[in-house]
Structure formats: structure tokens, C-alpha cells
Design an enzyme around this catalytic site. Structure first.
Site, short mmCIF file in Angstrom:
data_model
loop_
_atom_site.label_atom_id
_atom_site.label_comp_id
_atom_site.label_asym_id
_atom_site.label_seq_id
_atom_site.Cartn_x
_atom_site.Cartn_y
_atom_site.Cartn_z
N SER A 110 61.46 -26.81 -8.28
CA SER A 110 61.90 -25.44 -8.02
C SER A 110 61.38 -25.06 -6.63
CB SER A 110 61.38 -24.47 -9.10
OG SER A 110 60.00 -24.64 -9.29
N GLU A 138 60.37 -21.88 -3.82
CA GLU A 138 60.05 -20.46 -3.66
C GLU A 138 60.33 -20.01 -2.24
OE1 GLU A 138 56.39 -19.06 -5.50
OE2 GLU A 138 55.94 -17.98 -3.64
N HIS A 172 56.75 -27.16 -8.10
CA HIS A 172 57.23 -25.90 -7.52
C HIS A 172 56.79 -25.92 -6.05
CE1 HIS A 172 58.41 -21.65 -7.54
NE2 HIS A 172 57.31 -21.40 -6.84
N ARG A 201 61.34 -22.74 4.87
CA ARG A 201 61.70 -23.89 5.71
C ARG A 201 62.03 -25.06 4.79
NH1 ARG A 201 57.61 -24.50 10.65
NH2 ARG A 201 58.87 -26.38 10.79
N ASP A 223 47.97 -8.23 -6.18
CA ASP A 223 46.61 -8.07 -5.64
C ASP A 223 46.20 -6.61 -5.63
OD1 ASP A 223 45.89 -10.74 -5.11
OD2 ASP A 223 47.19 -10.76 -3.35
N PHE A 244 45.82 -18.60 4.27
CA PHE A 244 46.30 -18.29 2.90
C PHE A 244 45.25 -18.79 1.89
CE2 PHE A 244 51.02 -19.12 4.25
CZ PHE A 244 51.13 -17.83 4.76
P1 FAD Z 1 46.33 -12.21 -13.62
O1 FAD Z 1 46.30 -13.65 -13.97
O2 FAD Z 1 46.78 -11.30 -14.66
O3 FAD Z 1 44.90 -11.74 -13.14
C1 FAD Z 1 44.23 -12.44 -12.11
C2 FAD Z 1 42.83 -12.86 -12.57
O4 FAD Z 1 42.02 -11.72 -12.69
C3 FAD Z 1 42.85 -13.54 -13.91
O5 FAD Z 1 43.07 -14.93 -13.76
C4 FAD Z 1 41.50 -13.18 -14.45
O6 FAD Z 1 40.55 -14.09 -13.99
C5 FAD Z 1 41.21 -11.82 -13.84
N1 FAD Z 1 41.57 -10.72 -14.75
C6 FAD Z 1 42.61 -9.88 -14.61
N2 FAD Z 1 42.62 -8.98 -15.61
C7 FAD Z 1 41.56 -9.27 -16.38
C8 FAD Z 1 41.03 -8.69 -17.55
N3 FAD Z 1 41.57 -7.61 -18.13
N4 FAD Z 1 39.92 -9.24 -18.08
C9 FAD Z 1 39.35 -10.30 -17.51
N5 FAD Z 1 39.81 -10.90 -16.39
C10 FAD Z 1 40.88 -10.38 -15.84
N6 FAD Z 1 51.64 -11.75 -5.31
C11 FAD Z 1 52.56 -10.84 -4.87
O7 FAD Z 1 52.19 -9.74 -4.45
N7 FAD Z 1 53.90 -11.14 -4.88
C12 FAD Z 1 54.39 -12.32 -5.34
O8 FAD Z 1 55.60 -12.54 -5.35
C13 FAD Z 1 53.45 -13.29 -5.81
N8 FAD Z 1 53.86 -14.48 -6.30
C14 FAD Z 1 52.96 -15.36 -6.83
C15 FAD Z 1 53.41 -16.53 -7.43
C16 FAD Z 1 52.52 -17.43 -8.00
C17 FAD Z 1 53.06 -18.69 -8.64
C18 FAD Z 1 51.12 -17.16 -7.97
C19 FAD Z 1 50.15 -18.14 -8.57
C20 FAD Z 1 50.65 -16.00 -7.38
C21 FAD Z 1 51.55 -15.07 -6.81
N9 FAD Z 1 51.13 -13.88 -6.23
C22 FAD Z 1 52.05 -12.96 -5.77
C23 FAD Z 1 49.69 -13.56 -6.11
C24 FAD Z 1 49.17 -12.74 -7.31
O9 FAD Z 1 49.78 -11.48 -7.33
C25 FAD Z 1 47.65 -12.58 -7.15
O10 FAD Z 1 47.02 -13.82 -7.29
C26 FAD Z 1 47.03 -11.55 -8.07
O11 FAD Z 1 45.70 -11.28 -7.63
C27 FAD Z 1 46.95 -12.00 -9.50
O12 FAD Z 1 48.15 -11.91 -10.15
P2 FAD Z 1 48.35 -12.61 -11.59
O13 FAD Z 1 49.55 -12.13 -12.23
O14 FAD Z 1 48.20 -14.06 -11.48
O15 FAD Z 1 47.10 -11.93 -12.31
#
Ligand code: FAD
Length: 303
Positions: A17, A19, A271, A277, A111, A221
Site C-alpha cells: 500500500s 501513502e 506500507h 515520490r 499529535d 521526522f
Molecule cells: P494512540 O495510539 O491512540 O496514542 C498514542 C500513544 O499514546 C499510545 O500508543 C499510548 O502509548 C499513549 N496513550 C494515548 N492514550 C492513552 C491512554 N488513554 N492511556 C494510556 N496511554 C495512552 N498524524 C496526523 O496528524 N495525520 C496523519 O495522517 C497521520 N497518519 C499516521 C499514520 C500512521 C500509520 C502512523 C503510525 C501515524 C500517523 N500520524 C498521523 C501520527 C499520529 O497522529 C501520532 O503518532 C499521534 O501522536 C498518535 O496517534 P495514534 O492514533 O497512533 O494514537
């Protein structure tokens, strides 16, 4: 002596896939679409489009995904975060995607507004967590939902175990695939998969691979998302800042080595973070045995 599995690959063994990120201007739009058109014939399982921090690319992400639906045969996946938005704002975005023909969402928390490394505060009227968002998406329509995973632990997590426990909550909420943050040391990914399986996470865990077009940019990054940049990797790019041709060859060799080693470890899904690019990703896919699907070889395959 056993043959390396990666040497035996044929088209059909591997699932990929790609991105992309939504373009900011016409020039970037042109670059994105050149990349999409170049990679399209490789028949990826899906192509995903990122969502800017705090919904800053909401319209551009939607426009890019909608154009993919209209103008290509590629199954699109739209990234969606719940930062700085109410439930009803996020739900509108989800409904708009369904109406536009999108059937796959990459659900993310996003974030913290005040920057990576600061405390995350959910919007008072918004989804409280990613698991909550996954449930919300599935209440609206039967999307395929993917979520993010962190082979080296998310920067906010107290331990890898706590992170995997958190990941299990996202999968139990209905996510069908984990796409990982990029990494350069395959041992991190393989250990992560083993620990996730031990915790009962059985859906596909797909490694996120970033080819290093620009070492400085990717190192930046990596520092922000907690990915280790091994010293041996920095040494490979050392001294190539003014030598783009050699840099390009080294980048291809590094990514090919990483991916082929994962194939030898039994991994079959990848992925790619394309950064809009196509060249390096296309070359790596070729090494993986993927070939353009043309009307001719599609017919031959079905005969
Ligand atoms: P989560 O996994 O829900 O939380 C991140 C971490 O915080 C968890 O692993 C855990 O350790 C801790 N945590 C969170 N909540 C709790 C809780 N209640 N209790 C205990 N621990 C907790 N960002 C963007 O802005 N746009 C994008 O399009 C984007 N695409 C992405 C695609 C991929 C494949 C990945 C891996 C990341 C992407 N990101 C993107 C970055 C992502 O938004 C950040 O890494 C963000 O900080 C975490 O999002 P998440 O959904 O993985 O969070």
C-alpha cells in the site's frame, strides 16, 4: 545452503500500500499525481492520504481522496484524526467520506496541539481516544478501519508493553489492520509483532517503510516520532549531501536491504511512505516481484 526467500518472489506473493500527503499548491499536485499514476499499475491493496495536524488539511485530504475515487481504480483510505474537533465535526467528515465512495479510514488520535512531547488533551466535546474514534466510525458505516502502531513505542508511552496494551484497545474496538510507524532496525518490528501476538492482537501488522530520499529530512521526522536512526545508517549517507545521484542509489540499496530482510523473516505486506515520490518505491516494489498490471497480463492471469 537454503535459498534466500526474497530471491524466490513472484508477482502475487506480496501486498503493498502507498501513502501520500495532500498537496499544498498546483506544482505539488502535479508531483503527487505523477507519483499516483506511476504506482497505480502495481495494483496496491490501497493508497492512503494523510490528514494534517488538527484537521488543517481537511478539505485538501478530502479533495485528494475524492479525485482518487473519481479518476483511478485504486481503493483509497483516508486518514482521520480527532485532535481539536468535536464529535459532530469528525462525524461529518466520516459521513462525507462514505458519501464520496471511501470505504477505508486510517483512524488516528493525532499529535497534541502544543506539539509532540507535550500532554495530549482531548477536545471536551470530541472523541476521547483512538479506540473511541474507531467505534464512532463503525457506528456510522461499515468502514474498513486501520490504526497506527509503534514498533519502538510511541513517544508518550511509558513502556512498549503499555503501548501494546493500548494498541489492543484500538484493535478490540474494531480496527482490522495495524500500520506501523517507520523504523530502520528490523529487530524492533519483529519484536513488536511477537509481543503484539502474545497479547492477542491477531490482525495484520504492516510495516511502514520510508525510503530515505533526503537523510536530513527523514532524520528530523525520526527524531519527532521516536524512531531510532542507527549510527550505521547515518554513516551510509555521510558525505552525500552534495551528491544526489549517489545518495539516490544508496537510498535504493538501503530500502531494498530492509525490505528484503523482512521478506526473509516471512513478512509479505508493506506500507510505503512515498512522500509523494514514486521512483524509489517503484524500484523496491519491482525487487519485491511486483509488475505493472496491464490489460494484457490481467487477461493472461485469468486465462
Ligand atoms: P494512540 O495510539 O491512540 O496514542 C498514542 C500513544 O499514546 C499510545 O500508543 C499510548 O502509548 C499513549 N496513550 C494515548 N492514550 C492513552 C491512554 N488513554 N492511556 C494510556 N496511554 C495512552 N498524524 C496526523 O496528524 N495525520 C496523519 O495522517 C497521520 N497518519 C499516521 C499514520 C500512521 C500509520 C502512523 C503510525 C501515524 C500517523 N500520524 C498521523 C501520527 C499520529 O497522529 C501520532 O503518532 C499521534 O501522536 C498518535 O496517534 P495514534 O492514533 O497512533 O494514537
Amino acid at each position: 545452503m537454503g535459498e534466500r526467500k526474497s530471491r524466490l518472489l513472484g508477482s502475487g506473493d506480496i501486498d503493498v500500500s502507498f501513502e501520500f500527503f495532500p498537496p499544498k499548491n498546483e506544482k505539488m499536485e502535479e508531483q503527487l499525481w505523477q507519483a499516483v499514476r506511476r504506482l497505480e499499475p502495481l495494483g496496491p491493496r490501497f493508497v492512503s492520504v494523510t490528514y494534517g495536524a488538527g484537521g488543517s488539511t481537511r478539505e485538501r485530504t478530502h479533495a485528494t481522496v475524492a479525485r482518487i475515487v473519481r479518476e483511478t481504480a485504486l481503493p483509497p483510505a483516508a486518514h482521520l484524526t480527532c485532535v481539536q474537533a468535536t464529535r459532530s465535526e469528525v462525524n461529518d467528515v466520516i459521513r462525507d467520506y462514505w458519501a464520496a465512495g471511501v470505504r477505508h479510514i486510517v483512524a488516528l488520535r493525532g499529535d497534541p496541539v502544543s506539539g509532540v512531547g507535550t500532554k495530549y488533551e482531548p477536545h471536551p466535546g470530541g472523541y476521547a481516544s483512538t479506540a473511541d474514534l474507531v467505534r464512532g466510525i463503525l457506528e456510522i458505516a461499515p468502514f474498513e478501519v486501520s490504526v497506527g502502531g509503534y514498533p519502538e513505542g510511541h513517544p508518550e508511552s511509558p513502556s512498549l508493553d503499555a503501548d501494546i496494551e493500548h494498541l489492543k484497545g484500538k484493535v478490540d474496538a474494531g480496527a482490522r489492520r495495524v500500520i506501523t510507524q517507520f523504523f530502520f532496525d528490523n529487530a524492533h518490528f519483529l519484536r513488536f509483532v511477537e509481543r503484539a501476538r502474545a497479547k492477542g492482537i491477531w490482525c495484520p501488522i504492516v510495516p511502514g517503510i520510508v525510503p530515505i530520499h533526503n537523510f536530513k529530512q527523514v532524520a528530523g521526522f525520526a527524531a519527532r516520532c521516536g524512531t531510532t536512526m542507527p549510527a550505521w545508517l547515518a554513516r551510509r549517507f555521510d558525505g552525500l549531501e552534495q551528491d544526489p545521484a549517489t545518495n539516490h542509489l544508496v537510498a535504493a540499496a538501503v530500502a531494498a536491504e530492509q525490505v528484503m530482510d523482512l521478506v526473509d523473516q516471512g513478512i509479505r505486506q508493506f506500507h510505503f511512505y512515498t512522500l509523494n515520490r514514486a521512483d524509489l518505491v517503484y524500484a523496491i516494489c519491482h525487487l519485491l516481484g511486483l509488475r505493472p498490471v496491464t490489460a494484457g497480463n490481467r487477461l493472461a492471469a485469468t486465462a
